[in-house]
Motif scaffolding. Structure first.
Motif, PDB file in Angstrom:
ATOM      1  N   VAL A   1       8.595  13.217   9.475  1.00  0.00           N
ATOM      2  CA  VAL A   1       8.117  14.836  10.527  1.00  0.00           C
ATOM      3  C   VAL A   1       7.761  13.815  11.740  1.00  0.00           C
ATOM      4  CG1 VAL A   1       7.178  16.108  11.196  1.00  0.00           C
ATOM      5  CG2 VAL A   1       8.770  16.346   9.107  1.00  0.00           C
ATOM      6  N   GLY A   2       8.162  13.751  12.923  1.00  0.00           N
ATOM      7  CA  GLY A   2       7.403  13.719  14.200  1.00  0.00           C
ATOM      8  C   GLY A   2       7.039  12.136  14.521  1.00  0.00           C
ATOM      9  N   MET A   3       6.247  11.700  14.727  1.00  0.00           N
ATOM     10  CA  MET A   3       5.798  10.325  15.004  1.00  0.00           C
ATOM     11  C   MET A   3       4.706   9.269  14.053  1.00  0.00           C
ATOM     12  SD  MET A   3       3.426  10.625  18.564  1.00  0.00           S
ATOM     13  CE  MET A   3       2.172  11.656  18.048  1.00  0.00           C
ATOM     14  N   ASP A   4       4.033  10.444  13.020  1.00  0.00           N
ATOM     15  CA  ASP A   4       3.271   9.744  11.749  1.00  0.00           C
ATOM     16  C   ASP A   4       3.675  10.237  10.846  1.00  0.00           C
ATOM     17  OD1 ASP A   4       1.938  11.529  12.332  1.00  0.00           O
ATOM     18  OD2 ASP A   4       0.966  10.622  13.502  1.00  0.00           O
ATOM     19  N   HIS A   5       4.051  11.295   9.850  1.00  0.00           N
ATOM     20  CA  HIS A   5       4.212  12.385   9.106  1.00  0.00           C
ATOM     21  C   HIS A   5       5.933  11.875   8.006  1.00  0.00           C
ATOM     22  CE1 HIS A   5       0.690  14.786   9.981  1.00  0.00           C
ATOM     23  NE2 HIS A   5       0.695  15.071   9.090  1.00  0.00           N
ATOM     24  N   PHE A   6       4.993  12.248   7.063  1.00  0.00           N
ATOM     25  CA  PHE A   6       6.601  11.264   6.274  1.00  0.00           C
ATOM     26  C   PHE A   6       6.482  12.873   4.486  1.00  0.00           C
ATOM     27  CE2 PHE A   6       6.192   7.853   7.995  1.00  0.00           C
ATOM     28  CZ  PHE A   6       7.816   7.233   8.371  1.00  0.00           C
ATOM     29  N   VAL A   7       7.346  13.895   4.534  1.00  0.00           N
ATOM     30  CA  VAL A   7       7.178  15.136   3.709  1.00  0.00           C
ATOM     31  C   VAL A   7       8.332  15.300   3.064  1.00  0.00           C
ATOM     32  CG1 VAL A   7       6.493  16.111   5.684  1.00  0.00           C
ATOM     33  CG2 VAL A   7       8.070  16.294   5.207  1.00  0.00           C
ATOM     34  N   ARG A   8       8.727  15.685   1.547  1.00  0.00           N
ATOM     35  CA  ARG A   8       9.697  15.845   1.093  1.00  0.00           C
ATOM     36  C   ARG A   8      10.270  16.558   1.356  1.00  0.00           C
ATOM     37  NH1 ARG A   8       6.748  16.945  -4.878  1.00  0.00           N
ATOM     38  NH2 ARG A   8       5.461  14.832  -5.194  1.00  0.00           N
TER      39      ARG A   8
ATOM     40  N   GLU B   1       8.555   0.161  10.402  1.00  0.00           N
ATOM     41  CA  GLU B   1       9.182   0.191  10.184  1.00  0.00           C
ATOM     42  C   GLU B   1       9.367  -0.037   8.981  1.00  0.00           C
ATOM     43  OE1 GLU B   1      12.209  -1.503  13.511  1.00  0.00           O
ATOM     44  OE2 GLU B   1      11.337  -2.273  12.220  1.00  0.00           O
ATOM     45  N   LYS B   2       8.593  -1.046   8.418  1.00  0.00           N
ATOM     46  CA  LYS B   2       9.159  -0.857   6.445  1.00  0.00           C
ATOM     47  C   LYS B   2       8.395  -0.399   5.555  1.00  0.00           C
ATOM     48  CE  LYS B   2       9.361  -4.084   2.990  1.00  0.00           C
ATOM     49  NZ  LYS B   2      10.629  -4.287   2.691  1.00  0.00           N
ATOM     50  N   ALA B   3       7.351   0.308   6.200  1.00  0.00           N
ATOM     51  CA  ALA B   3       6.914   1.948   5.570  1.00  0.00           C
ATOM     52  C   ALA B   3       8.121   2.718   5.714  1.00  0.00           C
ATOM     53  CB  ALA B   3       5.273   2.362   6.426  1.00  0.00           C
ATOM     54  N   SER B   4       8.416   2.966   6.537  1.00  0.00           N
ATOM     55  CA  SER B   4       9.135   4.406   6.840  1.00  0.00           C
ATOM     56  C   SER B   4       9.694   4.219   5.618  1.00  0.00           C
ATOM     57  CB  SER B   4       9.743   4.119   8.242  1.00  0.00           C
ATOM     58  OG  SER B   4       9.147   4.144   9.444  1.00  0.00           O
ATOM     59  N   GLU B   5      10.244   2.528   5.615  1.00  0.00           N
ATOM     60  CA  GLU B   5      12.214   1.863   4.864  1.00  0.00           C
ATOM     61  C   GLU B   5      11.666   1.855   2.984  1.00  0.00           C
ATOM     62  OE1 GLU B   5      14.260  -1.419   3.596  1.00  0.00           O
ATOM     63  OE2 GLU B   5      13.273  -1.724   5.049  1.00  0.00           O
ATOM     64  N   VAL B   6      10.127   2.228   2.721  1.00  0.00           N
ATOM     65  CA  VAL B   6       9.687   2.683   1.575  1.00  0.00           C
ATOM     66  C   VAL B   6       9.224   3.920   0.942  1.00  0.00           C
ATOM     67  CG1 VAL B   6       8.066   2.375   0.228  1.00  0.00           C
ATOM     68  CG2 VAL B   6       8.678   0.171   0.823  1.00  0.00           C
ATOM     69  N   LEU B   7       9.132   4.317   2.117  1.00  0.00           N
ATOM     70  CA  LEU B   7       9.294   5.873   2.415  1.00  0.00           C
ATOM     71  C   LEU B   7      10.328   6.833   2.011  1.00  0.00           C
ATOM     72  CD1 LEU B   7       6.031   6.222   3.827  1.00  0.00           C
ATOM     73  CD2 LEU B   7       6.505   6.543   1.357  1.00  0.00           C
ATOM     74  N   LYS B   8      10.793   6.262   2.895  1.00  0.00           N
ATOM     75  CA  LYS B   8      12.873   6.533   2.425  1.00  0.00           C
ATOM     76  C   LYS B   8      13.516   6.548   1.540  1.00  0.00           C
ATOM     77  CE  LYS B   8      17.404   6.939   5.424  1.00  0.00           C
ATOM     78  NZ  LYS B   8      18.092   6.717   5.989  1.00  0.00           N
TER      79      LYS B   8
ATOM     80  N   THR C   1       0.654  -0.740  -0.302  1.00  0.00           N
ATOM     81  CA  THR C   1       0.230   0.031   0.070  1.00  0.00           C
ATOM     82  C   THR C   1       0.883   1.820  -0.559  1.00  0.00           C
ATOM     83  OG1 THR C   1      -1.859  -0.354   1.199  1.00  0.00           O
ATOM     84  CG2 THR C   1      -1.097   1.108   2.402  1.00  0.00           C
ATOM     85  N   ILE C   2       1.771   0.978   1.227  1.00  0.00           N
ATOM     86  CA  ILE C   2       2.424   2.931   1.213  1.00  0.00           C
ATOM     87  C   ILE C   2       3.833   2.897  -0.185  1.00  0.00           C
ATOM     88  CG2 ILE C   2       4.603   3.885   2.244  1.00  0.00           C
ATOM     89  CD1 ILE C   2       1.801   3.426   3.828  1.00  0.00           C
TER      90      ILE C   2
END
Length: 455
Positions: free
Chosen positions: A281-288, A267-274, A221-222
């Protein structure tokens, strides 16, 4: 991050979207208390104005939702609700200094997009009337894409909104069906084309920890979400609080992922987005990288209020309208009546519909700044806090619950690094920033309140 650490620290603690948390609000707080706080707010910081509009109606209630949402009413009652909103807005706006500027407008719910676009546009114009705005104010709306056709999306871009939060939650239809969530009516890719062609900023919202989600399925999904290149992407940890929302017991019966699996999903979602070029950003946000939230984080100037993460540029005191809306002023919080009919009746009688609230002491205002800074920036420097609020460093440390033995235990477990000057979260520790914040909170020493778990 080991299983032992998760077991040790995955204990109920406040989410700290406010300080004190909302379950500390007091019934004795009155409409007069709120009026006094509004008048004081004109001379307090932050000076900017943020408006929040709560639209409580939903076509269907999602089982996971802990928000203040209600099934759709007949059109007459919806019209009465909108009229009550306008009356409440008029009451509060008359007390605000016209020299102040609007920085944020946010529509939440419920589902704000159950209303006709013409109604939303009218509300925006009424809110903005009589005030200047900051440069590039944030005028945002939460959208349920399950019911919106192309014409609605196109009209919405002409109603003064410049940020759209799409509540996708998951692309897996089995997950959505189990949660009683309708998938997007249009392909999300088509919605992006419509919004981007109008120059809008787009958030995508997802929830992890729902039945039928796995580490692999959520990663898929991510991955699809990242390919759309939203401006911001949010991964909310499902908060299982059936004592707040009994609907959540339906999901409990189906079966929820374990804390370990939830941790792996994140952790997996964070890796995909990185890998896709996003920054946490913060507990739950991912930004450009060029997003102003990321830029604020790099300079330790990230903020958070009931509208979500913001910068010092966009931060404002929040004046909330509608059922259950929570106003977040410098010196007080005030929450509106939860029942729709009671809310309408109170406003029609010329009353402010306050049901409870909280007056912050000077000490609590210091604690709020400390906890907000730690939660947003994953670090807190005592001297910088003191300079920002124009207090002595000793006064800051005396206000909080500074327990060196507890801090040392966090450090020994690899969650933080600390000195006499500051506290800094480690990468492993960021998942449990709520625990470290709670350790600094005097209210948590003998608390009997109920909270959700971090994971």
């Amino acid at each position: 991050m080991t299983k032992d650490l998760i077991t040790k620290y995955n204990t109920p603690v406040p989410r700290y979207t406010s300080y004190p948390p909302a379950n500390y609000f007091e019934d004795s707080f009155s409409s007069q208390d709120y009026l006094q706080a509004v008048e004081i707010s004109n001379e307090a910081n932050p000076s900017h104005i943020s408006f929040y509009i709560h639209i409580p109606f939903c076509r269907h209630l999602c089982h996971y939702c802990g928000c203040n949402s209600f099934p759709m009413m007949n059109q007459e009652n919806i019209d009465r609700y909108v009229d009550a909103l306008l009356k409440e807005i008029k009451q509060v706006k008359s007390l605000l200094s016209s020299e102040r500027k609007i920085a944020q407008v946010h529509y939440g719910g419920g589902t704000p997009t159950v209303l006709p676009v013409a109604t939303l546009k009218m509300l925006n114009e009424y809110l903005l009337e009589g005030f200047e705005t900051i440069e590039n104010p944030e005028i945002a709306i939460e959208c349920h894409p399950g019911y919106l056709d192309r014409a609605y999306w196109e009209d919405l871009t002409k109603a003064h909104f410049n940020r759209f939060s799409l509540g996708v939650q998951d692309f897996n239809e089995q997950v959505l069906k189990t949660s009683n969530r309708k998938p997007s009516l249009l392909p999300v890719e088509e919605i992006f084309d419509i919004l981007k062609s109008a120059g809008a900023r787009i958030n995508l919202d997802f929830i992890y920890g729902l039945p039928h989600q796995t580490v692999d399925s959520f990663a898929q999904t991510i991955t699809r979400a990242a390919a759309l290149k939203p401006d911001r992407l949010v991964t909310f940890s499902y908060a299982h609080v059936p004592w707040v929302s009994k609907r959540q017991l339906i999901l409990e019966k189906v079966g929820l992922p374990s804390s370990e699996d939830k941790k792996l999903m994140f952790e997996k979602a964070s890796e995909v987005l990185k890998q896709a070029g996003y920054y946490a950003v913060g507990m739950d946000h991912f930004v450009r990288e060029d997003d102003e939230l990321n830029q604020a984080l790099q300079t330790n100037e990230l903020h958070r209020n009931f509208q979500g993460y913001c910068t010092r540029r966009t931060t404002g005191q929040i004046y909330a309208f509608g059922v259950t809306g929570i106003s977040q002023l410098n010196s007080a919080y005030a929450q509106n009546i939860k029942d729709i009919k009671s809310y309408i009746q109170a406003v029609e009688q010329g009353e402010l519909p306050i049901v409870k609230g909280y007056k912050l002491s000077g000490q609590q205002q210091i604690i709020r700044t400390v906890i907000e800074t730690l939660m947003c920036n994953y670090s807190v420097n005592w001297q910088k806090i003191a300079d920002y609020i124009q207090k002595d460093k000793a006064e800051v440390l005396n206000a909080i619950r500074y327990n060196q033995s507890e801090l040392q235990e966090f450090a020994d477990d690899g969650l933080i690094e600390y000195s006499a000057n500051d506290i800094r979260m480690t990468e492993i520790g960021k998942l449990f920033v709520r625990n470290i914040a709670a350790s600094l909170d005097p209210l948590m020493e003998n608390s009997t309140k109920s909270f959700s778990k971090p994971v």
